[in-house]
Write a protein that holds these residues in place. Sequence first.
Motif, PDB file in Angstrom:
ATOM      1  N   ILE A 238       0.794  -1.238   0.000  1.00  0.00           N
ATOM      2  CA  ILE A 238       0.000   0.000   0.000  1.00  0.00           C
ATOM      3  C   ILE A 238       0.824   1.285   0.000  1.00  0.00           C
ATOM      4  CG2 ILE A 238      -1.906  -1.175   1.160  1.00  0.00           C
ATOM      5  CD1 ILE A 238      -1.181   0.345   3.708  1.00  0.00           C
ATOM      6  N   CYS A 239       2.117   1.185   0.376  1.00  0.00           N
ATOM      7  CA  CYS A 239       2.889   2.438   0.380  1.00  0.00           C
ATOM      8  C   CYS A 239       4.246   2.337  -0.304  1.00  0.00           C
ATOM      9  CB  CYS A 239       3.036   2.997   1.800  1.00  0.00           C
ATOM     10  SG  CYS A 239       4.306   2.216   2.817  1.00  0.00           S
ATOM     11  N   VAL A 240       4.995   1.243  -0.103  1.00  0.00           N
ATOM     12  CA  VAL A 240       6.348   1.163  -0.640  1.00  0.00           C
ATOM     13  C   VAL A 240       6.350   1.043  -2.159  1.00  0.00           C
ATOM     14  CG1 VAL A 240       8.488  -0.171  -0.662  1.00  0.00           C
ATOM     15  CG2 VAL A 240       7.272   0.193   1.490  1.00  0.00           C
ATOM     16  N   LEU A 241       5.660   0.048  -2.691  1.00  0.00           N
ATOM     17  CA  LEU A 241       5.658  -0.153  -4.146  1.00  0.00           C
ATOM     18  C   LEU A 241       4.969   0.986  -4.902  1.00  0.00           C
ATOM     19  CD1 LEU A 241       5.077  -4.021  -4.363  1.00  0.00           C
ATOM     20  CD2 LEU A 241       7.223  -2.740  -4.521  1.00  0.00           C
ATOM     21  N   PRO A 242       3.824   1.513  -4.436  1.00  0.00           N
ATOM     22  CA  PRO A 242       3.222   2.664  -5.138  1.00  0.00           C
ATOM     23  C   PRO A 242       4.137   3.884  -5.182  1.00  0.00           C
ATOM     24  CG  PRO A 242       1.587   1.638  -3.721  1.00  0.00           C
ATOM     25  CD  PRO A 242       2.905   0.986  -3.397  1.00  0.00           C
ATOM     26  N   LEU A 243       4.812   4.201  -4.076  1.00  0.00           N
ATOM     27  CA  LEU A 243       5.720   5.350  -4.075  1.00  0.00           C
ATOM     28  C   LEU A 243       6.936   5.093  -4.956  1.00  0.00           C
ATOM     29  CD1 LEU A 243       5.754   6.666  -0.388  1.00  0.00           C
ATOM     30  CD2 LEU A 243       4.955   7.871  -2.419  1.00  0.00           C
ATOM     31  N   ALA A 244       7.406   3.848  -4.971  1.00  0.00           N
ATOM     32  CA  ALA A 244       8.537   3.504  -5.844  1.00  0.00           C
ATOM     33  C   ALA A 244       8.155   3.690  -7.306  1.00  0.00           C
ATOM     34  CB  ALA A 244       8.985   2.066  -5.576  1.00  0.00           C
ATOM     35  N   PHE A 245       6.946   3.280  -7.678  1.00  0.00           N
ATOM     36  CA  PHE A 245       6.494   3.433  -9.061  1.00  0.00           C
ATOM     37  C   PHE A 245       6.296   4.911  -9.407  1.00  0.00           C
ATOM     38  CE2 PHE A 245       3.161   3.333 -12.409  1.00  0.00           C
ATOM     39  CZ  PHE A 245       3.910   2.661 -13.374  1.00  0.00           C
TER      40      PHE A 245
END
Length: 442
Positions: A238-245
């Motif tokens: 919910i936070c790490v992968l979306p912000l990375a993208f």
Amino acid sequence: MEIKKQIIPILFFFMILLLATYQDFPLMNNFGEIARSPIVFFTPFMLVYILSHKKIIISKYLSYWVSYIIYLIFLSFFCLYIIKELNGSLQVFYESLLIKTLKMLVYPIVGIIFYQFIYAVLKQLKNPLYVVFHALLLLQIFTIFWLVGEIYFLKKPVEFMSFIHAKPEKYWRVRLWTLEESWTGTILILLTFFPMFFLYKLNIYKWKRVLTILASVVIFISYVVVSESKGFLVLVMICVLPLAFQFIKKHKYLRRISFVLAVLIAALFVTAIINLRDVIFDQFNNSITFGTRFTSIYAALDVFLHSFIGVGYSGFVYFYPQSIETAMNSGVFDGFNLQEIKAYLSTTKALSTKSEFFDNLIFGGLVYLYFFYKFFIQRYNELTKIVKQEIYFLKIPFLFIILAGIIYITYHIKYEVWLFLAFLDFVREYYYKDDNSKRINQ
């Protein structure tokens, strides 16, 4: 700059990082829970170092924390009087409430001293970013070797490096040098993203850049694949992968290979979902975690609604178990495994909601909500206003820390959290004041 000139500061900061992330120290068996981190034994020396400076400068955010703890101290002693009137004594579960309150105060006091120590050290270092980067790189390499060992022994009956733990019995998950797997999330997210920040701030050799990126990728992917920490996996999705993208889309060079990177992120997302599947469908009613979390949140809200100003540390020990008993008698949680939380009805040992946010909601009530906004949310909002690509590598771990503190961990001995926040104070003051970013030639 020749690394030989900075080898002592680098090794010194590496040792600080290692001590901050070591959270299952065997001396805990002799000195109690506060000694689960060795940091507490170095606190007197840190305090001497802080007081040795003629002028002690406390950052804006640390001043919020100090003010909040002062409020809790007064509130805790006021509630001692209230409890004495209600209970007839200060004995709770065969322990003095006064002694328990003083013990609980040690955690934030040590945290504040460590926070200020890190801030003071960073100010005194000749090239602080250079030192911190190389110390982090050393810890990344050390962690990769440790992960290899732990993953190799994961399903074998032999315990990996058991002598470093307070209880050396076999543990069937990856926990590094902490008590349990859930404690590793903040450490590994910091080791994944925090070092990447320095690749923008320092002109370093290409091989160091490549090594840092590879180390970050290896640490993150290997842990996501083997992790069984429900809180960690949820926050990755919910936070790490979306912000990375989001970072990839805004990066002018990475946009060219955004499709490939998007596929990698999607694969990690699917892996996290697969790892969570068994927990969601098979362990929902049997896992101790769900019963403890849901009952704790209910009990925390119950205490908060009865005292909006909070009940301090003393009131927490007295009123929180009563609210747990009310929750358990309500019948709402009968379908869950309540084995762990039942223990809170007979002892003050390890008494907690297992959440930094909900613990403090009981401690400080509305005052904590104000502190939470000023100390965490306002600081995060300030970061988002800095239009620099490297800020993503501070935002991602910071958001993870905030959400982890709400969902599944406390910060009692999570000194890597305080180290990171002290670093944020430092770079905000010296490198991003008035949004003027500096690039250091090293």
